[in-house]
Enzyme design. Structure first.
Site, PDB file in Angstrom:
ATOM      1  N   LYS A   1      -8.587  98.634 -49.977  1.00 14.62           N
ATOM      2  CA  LYS A   1      -7.868  99.152 -51.146  1.00 14.62           C
ATOM      3  C   LYS A   1      -8.544 100.456 -51.544  1.00 14.62           C
ATOM      4  O   LYS A   1      -9.760 100.537 -51.420  1.00 14.62           O
ATOM      5  CB  LYS A   1      -7.941  98.138 -52.295  1.00 14.62           C
TER       6      LYS A   1
ATOM      7  N   SER B   1      -7.225  89.728 -50.667  1.00 12.43           N
ATOM      8  CA  SER B   1      -8.576  89.934 -51.193  1.00 12.43           C
ATOM      9  C   SER B   1      -9.430  90.779 -50.264  1.00 12.43           C
ATOM     10  O   SER B   1      -9.464  90.537 -49.055  1.00 12.43           O
ATOM     11  CB  SER B   1      -9.262  88.590 -51.414  1.00 12.43           C
ATOM     12  N   ALA B   2     -10.136  91.734 -50.853  1.00 13.07           N
ATOM     13  CA  ALA B   2     -11.042  92.595 -50.079  1.00 13.07           C
ATOM     14  C   ALA B   2     -12.326  91.865 -49.707  1.00 13.07           C
ATOM     15  O   ALA B   2     -13.188  92.413 -49.017  1.00 13.07           O
ATOM     16  CB  ALA B   2     -11.381  93.832 -50.904  1.00 13.07           C
ATOM     17  N   SER B   3     -12.451  90.612 -50.145  1.00 14.94           N
ATOM     18  CA  SER B   3     -13.701  89.885 -49.917  1.00 14.94           C
ATOM     19  C   SER B   3     -13.684  89.019 -48.664  1.00 14.94           C
ATOM     20  O   SER B   3     -12.751  88.251 -48.437  1.00 14.94           O
ATOM     21  CB  SER B   3     -13.993  88.987 -51.127  1.00 14.94           C
TER      22      SER B   3
ATOM     23  N   SER C   1     -19.013  99.837 -51.178  1.00 16.35           N
ATOM     24  CA  SER C   1     -19.677  99.670 -52.480  1.00 16.35           C
ATOM     25  C   SER C   1     -21.147 100.031 -52.360  1.00 16.35           C
ATOM     26  O   SER C   1     -21.704 100.741 -53.212  1.00 16.35           O
ATOM     27  CB  SER C   1     -19.569  98.220 -52.957  1.00 16.35           C
TER      28      SER C   1
ATOM     29  N   ASN D   1     -15.635  86.683 -48.367  1.00 17.91           N
ATOM     30  CA  ASN D   1     -15.946  85.347 -48.881  1.00 17.91           C
ATOM     31  C   ASN D   1     -14.719  84.644 -49.461  1.00 17.91           C
ATOM     32  O   ASN D   1     -14.838  83.517 -49.953  1.00 17.91           O
ATOM     33  CB  ASN D   1     -17.032  85.431 -49.959  1.00 17.91           C
TER      34      ASN D   1
ATOM     35  N   THR E   1     -15.129  85.679 -60.233  1.00 11.61           N
ATOM     36  CA  THR E   1     -16.136  86.103 -59.265  1.00 11.61           C
ATOM     37  C   THR E   1     -16.439  87.597 -59.378  1.00 11.61           C
ATOM     38  O   THR E   1     -17.434  88.057 -58.819  1.00 11.61           O
ATOM     39  CB  THR E   1     -15.672  85.773 -57.829  1.00 11.61           C
TER      40      THR E   1
ATOM     41  N   GLU F   1      -3.550  92.405 -60.000  1.00 12.41           N
ATOM     42  CA  GLU F   1      -4.869  93.002 -59.725  1.00 12.41           C
ATOM     43  C   GLU F   1      -5.675  93.273 -60.984  1.00 12.41           C
ATOM     44  O   GLU F   1      -5.114  93.572 -62.028  1.00 12.41           O
ATOM     45  CB  GLU F   1      -4.650  94.367 -59.062  1.00 12.41           C
ATOM     46  N   ASP F   2      -7.004  93.222 -60.854  1.00 14.07           N
ATOM     47  CA  ASP F   2      -7.868  93.595 -61.984  1.00 14.07           C
ATOM     48  C   ASP F   2      -8.598  94.912 -61.716  1.00 14.07           C
ATOM     49  O   ASP F   2      -9.335  95.387 -62.581  1.00 14.07           O
ATOM     50  CB  ASP F   2      -8.922  92.503 -62.259  1.00 14.07           C
TER      51      ASP F   2
ATOM     52  N   LEU G   1     -16.621  99.888 -58.279  1.00 12.35           N
ATOM     53  CA  LEU G   1     -16.824  99.019 -57.114  1.00 12.35           C
ATOM     54  C   LEU G   1     -15.776  97.910 -57.018  1.00 12.35           C
ATOM     55  O   LEU G   1     -15.623  97.297 -55.970  1.00 12.35           O
ATOM     56  CB  LEU G   1     -18.220  98.374 -57.150  1.00 12.35           C
ATOM     57  N   LYS G   2     -15.059  97.672 -58.106  1.00 14.90           N
ATOM     58  CA  LYS G   2     -14.091  96.572 -58.102  1.00 14.90           C
ATOM     59  C   LYS G   2     -12.986  96.832 -57.078  1.00 14.90           C
ATOM     60  O   LYS G   2     -12.395  97.908 -57.057  1.00 14.90           O
ATOM     61  CB  LYS G   2     -13.481  96.383 -59.492  1.00 14.90           C
TER      62      LYS G   2
ATOM     63  N   ASP H   1      -4.647  89.203 -56.159  1.00 19.28           N
ATOM     64  CA  ASP H   1      -6.023  89.501 -55.808  1.00 19.28           C
ATOM     65  C   ASP H   1      -6.819  88.248 -56.207  1.00 19.28           C
ATOM     66  O   ASP H   1      -6.328  87.418 -56.973  1.00 19.28           O
ATOM     67  CB  ASP H   1      -6.467  90.730 -56.628  1.00 19.28           C
ATOM     68  N   LEU H   2      -8.019  88.101 -55.671  1.00 15.54           N
ATOM     69  CA  LEU H   2      -8.811  86.902 -55.989  1.00 15.54           C
ATOM     70  C   LEU H   2      -9.849  87.156 -57.088  1.00 15.54           C
ATOM     71  O   LEU H   2      -9.771  86.617 -58.194  1.00 15.54           O
ATOM     72  CB  LEU H   2      -9.515  86.405 -54.716  1.00 15.54           C
ATOM     73  N   ASP H   3     -10.835  88.021 -56.741  1.00 13.88           N
ATOM     74  CA  ASP H   3     -11.981  88.240 -57.630  1.00 13.88           C
ATOM     75  C   ASP H   3     -11.547  88.912 -58.937  1.00 13.88           C
ATOM     76  O   ASP H   3     -11.071  90.047 -58.925  1.00 13.88           O
ATOM     77  CB  ASP H   3     -13.022  89.127 -56.933  1.00 13.88           C
TER      78      ASP H   3
HETATM   79  C1  BG6 Z   1     -13.531  92.489 -53.774  1.00 13.79           C
HETATM   80  C2  BG6 Z   1     -14.376  92.645 -55.012  1.00 13.79           C
HETATM   81  O1  BG6 Z   1     -12.566  91.497 -53.993  1.00 13.79           O
HETATM   82  O2  BG6 Z   1     -14.321  92.118 -52.642  1.00 13.79           O
HETATM   83  C3  BG6 Z   1     -15.549  93.583 -54.740  1.00 13.79           C
HETATM   84  O3  BG6 Z   1     -13.575  93.163 -56.048  1.00 13.79           O
HETATM   85  C4  BG6 Z   1     -16.331  93.111 -53.515  1.00 13.79           C
HETATM   86  O4  BG6 Z   1     -16.378  93.605 -55.882  1.00 13.79           O
HETATM   87  C5  BG6 Z   1     -15.371  93.024 -52.332  1.00 13.79           C
HETATM   88  O5  BG6 Z   1     -17.386  94.014 -53.220  1.00 13.79           O
HETATM   89  C6  BG6 Z   1     -16.058  92.598 -51.036  1.00 13.79           C
HETATM   90  O6  BG6 Z   1     -16.520  91.277 -51.140  1.00 13.79           O
HETATM   91  P1  BG6 Z   1     -17.461  90.564 -50.085  1.00 13.79           P
HETATM   92  O7  BG6 Z   1     -17.474  89.145 -50.571  1.00 13.79           O
HETATM   93  O8  BG6 Z   1     -16.797  90.690 -48.735  1.00 13.79           O
HETATM   94  O9  BG6 Z   1     -18.763  91.243 -50.128  1.00 13.79           O
HETATM   95 MG    MG Z   2     -10.419  91.930 -58.144  1.00  9.77          MG
END
Ligand code: BG6
Ligand code: MG
Length: 221
Positions: free
Chosen positions: A146, A115-117, A53, A119, A18, A170-171, A45-46, A10-12
């Site tokens: 996830k 990563s769920a992000s 979220s 970004n 982050t 994962e965290d 929210l993690k 996982d990233l964040d």
């Molecule tokens: C996850 C984080 O990796 O990405 C969450 O743990 C975050 O906290 C989610 O909300 C979504 O990220 P983003 O950057 O697409 O808003």
């Molecule tokens: Mg994480």
């Protein structure tokens, strides 16, 4: 030694902190909306996607919001977050993580990111770790978030390794659940109680060692 063929991170909150920036950005939005928001609630929210979220935060407001308003609020949070991640540099890798990934690769084990992000590609670039990752799956590439295993299963497929030979790191509780549902070995980074479903829990990435991972993995099989 061992039969681990891939490690998917996982990233964040695992590779870089982050998770703290996501917390700060959500907190700012929640404060603007007069919604109570603390670290305990933030745990929920993690690992969870942006819109999901936001829904959890808005539920606490007792008000209803149109789709357009929700989109505006999600963008506002993302702007706060984007401001915070502009200053990321390779120095922001969490202690021990670069060494651990290098150790893994030296053993011929392939690596991935799940990563769920949305970004994630930007953050990886800022950290200058593209070369350390054999595959990257972010939120734009999968339908289900996830704790659904889709993101980890997609990474295993892209790496061409069967899930039973893969380790996930994962965290977040939802992330550990996704790893387990994918049929992988789960390493949790953080609190024992929150991450109790993981096969091995450490309090920080600096505690990770390939030697111990092999042992834990072998004992679980
Ligand atoms: C996850 C984080 O990796 O990405 C969450 O743990 C975050 O906290 C989610 O909300 C979504 O990220 P983003 O950057 O697409 O808003
Ligand atoms: Mg994480």
């Amino acid at each position: 030694m061992g039969s681990i063929k891939a490690v998917i991170f996982d990233l964040d909150g695992v590779i870089t902190d982050t998770a703290e920036y996501h917390f700060l950005a959500w907190k700012k939005l929640a404060d603007d909306l007069d919604v109570p928001f603390d670290r305990e609630f933030n745990e929920k929210l993690k690992g969870i996607g942006r819109m999901e979220s936001l829904e959890l935060i808005l539920e606490k407001s007792g008000k209803t919001f149109s789709v357009e308003e929700k989109e505006r609020l999600a963008s506002r949070k993302n702007e706060h977050y984007r401001t915070l991640i502009q200053r990321i540099t390779p120095d922001d890798l969490l202690p021990g993580i670069r060494g651990f990934i290098k150790e893994i690769k030296k053993e011929g084990i392939v690596t991935g990111l799940a990563s769920a992000s949305k970004n994630a590609p930007f953050v990886i670039k800022r950290l200058k770790i593209e070369d350390l990752l054999d595959t990257v799956v972010d939120a734009t590439k999968v339908e289900k978030g996830k704790p659904d295993p889709e993101i980890f299963l997609t990474a295993t497929k892209q790496l061409g390794v069967e899930p039973a030979k893969c380790v996930g790191v994962e965290d977040a509780k939802a992330g550990v659940q996704a790893i387990k549902r994918a049929g992988m070995f789960a390493v949790g980074i953080g609190d024992q109680n929150t991450l109790s479903e993981a096969d091995w829990i450490v309090s920080a990435p600096a505690e990770l060692s390939l030697h111990e991972l092999y042992q834990r993995y072998q004992n679980s099989n």
